[in-house]
Scaffold this motif. Structure first.
Motif, PDB file in Angstrom:
ATOM      1  N   TRP A 133       0.798  -1.161  -0.067  1.00 32.23           N
ATOM      2  CA  TRP A 133       0.049  -0.179  -0.114  1.00 32.23           C
ATOM      3  C   TRP A 133       0.755   1.257  -0.132  1.00 32.23           C
ATOM      4  CZ3 TRP A 133      -4.635  -0.539  -1.612  1.00 32.23           C
ATOM      5  CH2 TRP A 133      -5.514  -1.398  -1.082  1.00 32.23           C
ATOM      6  N   PHE A 134       2.051   1.073  -0.021  1.00 30.69           N
ATOM      7  CA  PHE A 134       3.109   2.232   0.113  1.00 30.69           C
ATOM      8  C   PHE A 134       2.848   3.284  -1.151  1.00 30.69           C
ATOM      9  CE2 PHE A 134       6.920   4.939  -0.341  1.00 30.69           C
ATOM     10  CZ  PHE A 134       6.850   5.729   0.962  1.00 30.69           C
ATOM     11  N   ASP A 135       2.823   2.600  -2.330  1.00 31.08           N
ATOM     12  CA  ASP A 135       2.934   3.318  -3.448  1.00 31.08           C
ATOM     13  C   ASP A 135       1.707   4.239  -3.772  1.00 31.08           C
ATOM     14  OD1 ASP A 135       1.366   1.288  -4.034  1.00 31.08           O
ATOM     15  OD2 ASP A 135       2.079   0.691  -5.897  1.00 31.08           O
ATOM     16  N   SER A 136       0.442   3.670  -3.279  1.00 33.31           N
ATOM     17  CA  SER A 136      -0.881   4.397  -3.305  1.00 33.31           C
ATOM     18  C   SER A 136      -1.007   5.285  -2.331  1.00 33.31           C
ATOM     19  CB  SER A 136      -2.126   3.397  -3.531  1.00 33.31           C
ATOM     20  OG  SER A 136      -2.116   2.545  -2.473  1.00 33.31           O
ATOM     21  N   GLY A 137      -0.328   4.825  -1.221  1.00 33.94           N
ATOM     22  CA  GLY A 137      -0.455   5.467   0.047  1.00 33.94           C
ATOM     23  C   GLY A 137       0.284   6.777   0.215  1.00 33.94           C
ATOM     24  N   TRP A 190      -5.787   2.073   1.761  1.00 31.37           N
ATOM     25  CA  TRP A 190      -5.291   3.103   1.070  1.00 31.37           C
ATOM     26  C   TRP A 190      -5.668   4.452   2.167  1.00 31.37           C
ATOM     27  CZ3 TRP A 190      -8.551   6.838  -2.474  1.00 31.37           C
ATOM     28  CH2 TRP A 190      -7.559   7.736  -3.015  1.00 31.37           C
ATOM     29  N   PHE A 191      -6.850   4.256   2.904  1.00 27.48           N
ATOM     30  CA  PHE A 191      -6.924   5.405   3.627  1.00 27.48           C
ATOM     31  C   PHE A 191      -5.899   5.494   4.884  1.00 27.48           C
ATOM     32  CE2 PHE A 191     -11.767   4.691   2.979  1.00 27.48           C
ATOM     33  CZ  PHE A 191     -11.796   5.746   1.547  1.00 27.48           C
ATOM     34  N   LEU A 206      -2.972   8.193   5.294  1.00 23.37           N
ATOM     35  CA  LEU A 206      -2.882   8.871   6.462  1.00 23.37           C
ATOM     36  C   LEU A 206      -1.524   8.782   7.270  1.00 23.37           C
ATOM     37  CD1 LEU A 206      -4.631  10.554   8.571  1.00 23.37           C
ATOM     38  CD2 LEU A 206      -5.221   8.352   9.763  1.00 23.37           C
ATOM     39  N   LEU A 207      -0.911   7.530   7.312  1.00 29.06           N
ATOM     40  CA  LEU A 207       0.394   7.425   8.018  1.00 29.06           C
ATOM     41  C   LEU A 207       1.639   8.117   7.366  1.00 29.06           C
ATOM     42  CD1 LEU A 207      -0.003   3.541   8.961  1.00 29.06           C
ATOM     43  CD2 LEU A 207      -0.132   5.257  10.365  1.00 29.06           C
ATOM     44  N   THR A 208       1.482   8.072   5.851  1.00 26.64           N
ATOM     45  CA  THR A 208       2.725   8.789   5.180  1.00 26.64           C
ATOM     46  C   THR A 208       2.363  10.122   5.576  1.00 26.64           C
ATOM     47  OG1 THR A 208       1.567   8.298   3.068  1.00 26.64           O
ATOM     48  CG2 THR A 208       3.133   6.733   3.721  1.00 26.64           C
ATOM     49  N   SER A 209       1.156  10.758   5.175  1.00 26.84           N
ATOM     50  CA  SER A 209       1.232  12.200   5.272  1.00 26.84           C
ATOM     51  C   SER A 209       1.491  12.703   6.320  1.00 26.84           C
ATOM     52  CB  SER A 209      -0.348  12.394   4.917  1.00 26.84           C
ATOM     53  OG  SER A 209      -0.303  13.889   4.856  1.00 26.84           O
ATOM     54  N   VAL A 210       0.921  11.936   7.678  1.00 28.27           N
ATOM     55  CA  VAL A 210       1.198  12.693   8.935  1.00 28.27           C
ATOM     56  C   VAL A 210       2.774  12.426   9.412  1.00 28.27           C
ATOM     57  CG1 VAL A 210       0.818  12.299  11.417  1.00 28.27           C
ATOM     58  CG2 VAL A 210      -1.016  12.187   9.628  1.00 28.27           C
ATOM     59  N   ALA A 211       3.356  11.484   8.999  1.00 29.44           N
ATOM     60  CA  ALA A 211       4.806  11.260   9.153  1.00 29.44           C
ATOM     61  C   ALA A 211       5.614  12.305   8.614  1.00 29.44           C
ATOM     62  CB  ALA A 211       5.104   9.652   8.671  1.00 29.44           C
ATOM     63  N   ALA A 225      -3.345  14.983   7.938  1.00 29.38           N
ATOM     64  CA  ALA A 225      -3.818  14.075   6.813  1.00 29.38           C
ATOM     65  C   ALA A 225      -3.818  14.729   5.754  1.00 29.38           C
ATOM     66  CB  ALA A 225      -5.278  13.857   7.457  1.00 29.38           C
ATOM     67  N   PRO A 226      -3.729  13.747   4.511  1.00 29.05           N
ATOM     68  CA  PRO A 226      -3.785  14.026   3.238  1.00 29.05           C
ATOM     69  C   PRO A 226      -5.229  14.538   2.661  1.00 29.05           C
ATOM     70  CG  PRO A 226      -3.701  11.738   3.376  1.00 29.05           C
ATOM     71  CD  PRO A 226      -3.833  12.263   4.679  1.00 29.05           C
ATOM     72  N   TYR A 227      -6.309  14.306   3.509  1.00 29.92           N
ATOM     73  CA  TYR A 227      -7.710  14.540   2.865  1.00 29.92           C
ATOM     74  C   TYR A 227      -8.593  15.313   3.891  1.00 29.92           C
ATOM     75  CZ  TYR A 227      -7.440   9.817   5.051  1.00 29.92           C
ATOM     76  OH  TYR A 227      -7.104   8.881   6.093  1.00 29.92           O
ATOM     77  N   LYS A 228      -9.574  15.950   3.392  1.00 34.64           N
ATOM     78  CA  LYS A 228     -10.193  16.779   4.310  1.00 34.64           C
ATOM     79  C   LYS A 228     -11.368  15.871   4.762  1.00 34.64           C
ATOM     80  CE  LYS A 228      -9.270  21.213   2.316  1.00 34.64           C
ATOM     81  NZ  LYS A 228      -9.763  22.191   1.424  1.00 34.64           N
TER      82      LYS A 228
END
Length: 476
Positions: A60-64, A94-95, A99-104, A109-112
């Motif tokens: 899931w890392f690539d889509s994440g 994906w959700f 979330l993990l990659t964006s917050v890290a 979060a990458p979405y509203k």
């Protein structure tokens, strides 16, 4: 990896080099090329030996991390994005990885908003899957299968209408029988739009539109309903509750327009002189209704919306419905008191229709215009209201807000006792009124099919009524 120390070789230069190779040759290059071919020039003869890694990265890392590659790096998109949309299985997919990659990386979060939906089920309640062979292909729904009797072509709009009709918060069923029902709803909306367009053929809003304050009560009530309906549609889209859009548009076209307003309006549109106020006021409402209907259905029934727009028979402000913006509602159209009054009148109309239908089914009358309706009103205030809507002279008032037009009967009589109602062959009683249906008085007008005592008394036109005689003279 460094063969001696087992340290990973991972930096901007090596990643960029491998990225360029994969962009040109695809991901299989990692397995097909040698270690030397995968290393930048500066690492090939630096005294160290390396081996390719065979570790598996989280799938899931690539889509994440797509928020970085897709949203953040493109000028036309924004990061964080407005919404992530996926099935309920992505809460841990994906959700979560997004979330993990964006917050890290950035602390937020990458979405509203996140919107999740259920799975599509077949007519037996089974999840669609290739192994079961129960998948209903979108292309077949749109274009039809090999056997058009079993799998007819519904077009993209019907498929989109199905999507808007379901409550996606849980699993949703689809089948040929469901699509057939949706196609019927689609046709009802289309037929309503055709009627609206067909009765605007000689209407030019620039010179024929009637100001709101000059419209009859019925027309102002319909403008109020238009604001209610399309405000609800707007809220439904903004809150992603598309099934509310479906319900509101269906009810508006079938219940408010076809079964009520347009049913009453036919007399005004077909009988009156072309430029008469009662006809132009009706066309004013039709024009507002059809334009806002086209705009409101455009996100779902996009092909029908554009068809409606292209057939507007007057000068348009925009060439396409998709350039025209969202529905335009005037706050002066709102009139809750008038709406409450006409809601009561519609209830009376429904009660009368039931009795008329029974009389029609048993062949006492052929159509509602063959009837005279007797009304006994129990509430004095309501009785006064109905008396004001029932003038004795058919050419007085505005010839719109009258009981005979509301009930589609040739005559309506308000009686003072229940005994009169009980003498009628067909009758009914509710908490507010009692009603009876008898045969209409007088002769039938050849032009409007209403019965009246003055048919046969007009020398120039002995087969028509006084209304039609006035219409032919341009006065009705």
């Amino acid at each position: 990896y460094d063969e001696q120390t087992n340290e990973p070789l991972l930096n901007e230069e090596t990643i960029a080099y491998v990225q360029g190779i994969i962009a040109e040759k695809g991901s299989d290059a990692w397995w097909e090329l040698s270690v030397e071919e995968l290393l930048p020039e500066s690492y090939r003869n630096n005294g160290k030996t390396y081996r390719k890694g065979n570790d598996t990265m989280d799938v899931w890392f690539d889509s994440g991390s797509s928020w970085a590659a897709v949203a953040e790096q493109r000028e036309e998109l924004r990061y964080p994005v407005d919404i992530y949309l996926e099935g309920s299985d992505q809460h841990r997919g994906w959700f979560q990885s997004s979330l993990l990659t964006s917050v890290a990386s950035n602390g937020y979060a990458p979405y509203k908003t996140v919107l999740t939906h259920g799975f599509v089920l077949d007519d037996q309640g089974r999840k669609m899957s290739k192994s079961l062979g129960n998948i209903l292909e979108p292309a077949i729904i749109i274009e039809g299968g090999k056997n058009h009797k079993k799998e007819p072509p519904y077009g993209a709009d019907v498929l989109r209408l199905w999507v808007s009709s379901v409550d996606y918060s849980s699993d949703v069923p689809i089948s040929q029988s469901i699509l057939k029902q949706l196609a019927d709803v689609y046709r009802k909306i289309r037929n309503t739009a055709r009627f609206l367009l067909g009765n605007l053929h000689d209407f030019d809003p620039a010179k024929d539109k009637v100001p709101v304050q000059e419209l009859p009560e019925l027309d102002r009530y319909m403008l109020h309903r238009i604001t209610e309906v399309f405000e609800d549609v707007t809220d439904a889209f903004e809150s992603y509750q598309f099934f509310r859009f479906f319900q509101s548009v269906q009810n508006f076209c079938v219940v408010d327009l076809s079964n009520f307003y347009l049913d009453i309006a036919k007399d005004r549109l077909y009988i009156s002189a072309a430029n008469s106020p009662r006809r132009r006021s009706c066309q004013t409402v039709l024009q507002i209704a059809v334009e806002n209907l086209a705009k409101a259905i455009a996100p779902v029934l996009c092909h029908m919306a554009e068809d409606i727009w292209q057939y507007l028979p007057y000068q348009k402000s925009h060439q396409s419905v998709f350039e025209s913006g969202w529905v335009k509602l005037d706050q002066q159209w709102k009139n809750p008191e008038l709406a409450a009054s006409w809601s009561s009148l519609r209830t009376i109309r429904t009660e009368v229709n039931k009795v008329l239908e029974k009389a029609r089914a048993e062949k006492m009358i052929g159509s509602s215009l063959d009837a005279k309706v007797l009304l006994y009103v129990k509430d004095q205030q309501l009785k006064q209201r109905l008396e004001a809507m029932n003038p004795s002279d058919s050419l007085s008032g505005n010839q719109v807000d009258e009981l005979r037009y509301l009930l589609l009967a040739s005559q309506v009589e308000l009686v003072d006792s229940l005994e009169v109602i009980q003498t009628a062959t067909y009758s009914a009683e509710s908490e507010t009124i009692a009603l009876g249906v008898v045969n209409a008085e007088g002769l039938k007008c050849d032009r409007c099919w209403n019965y009246g005592p003055k048919v046969g008394t007009i020398a120039e036109h002995p087969t028509i009524c006084e209304r039609c005689n006035a219409a032919l003279a341009g006065n009705f």
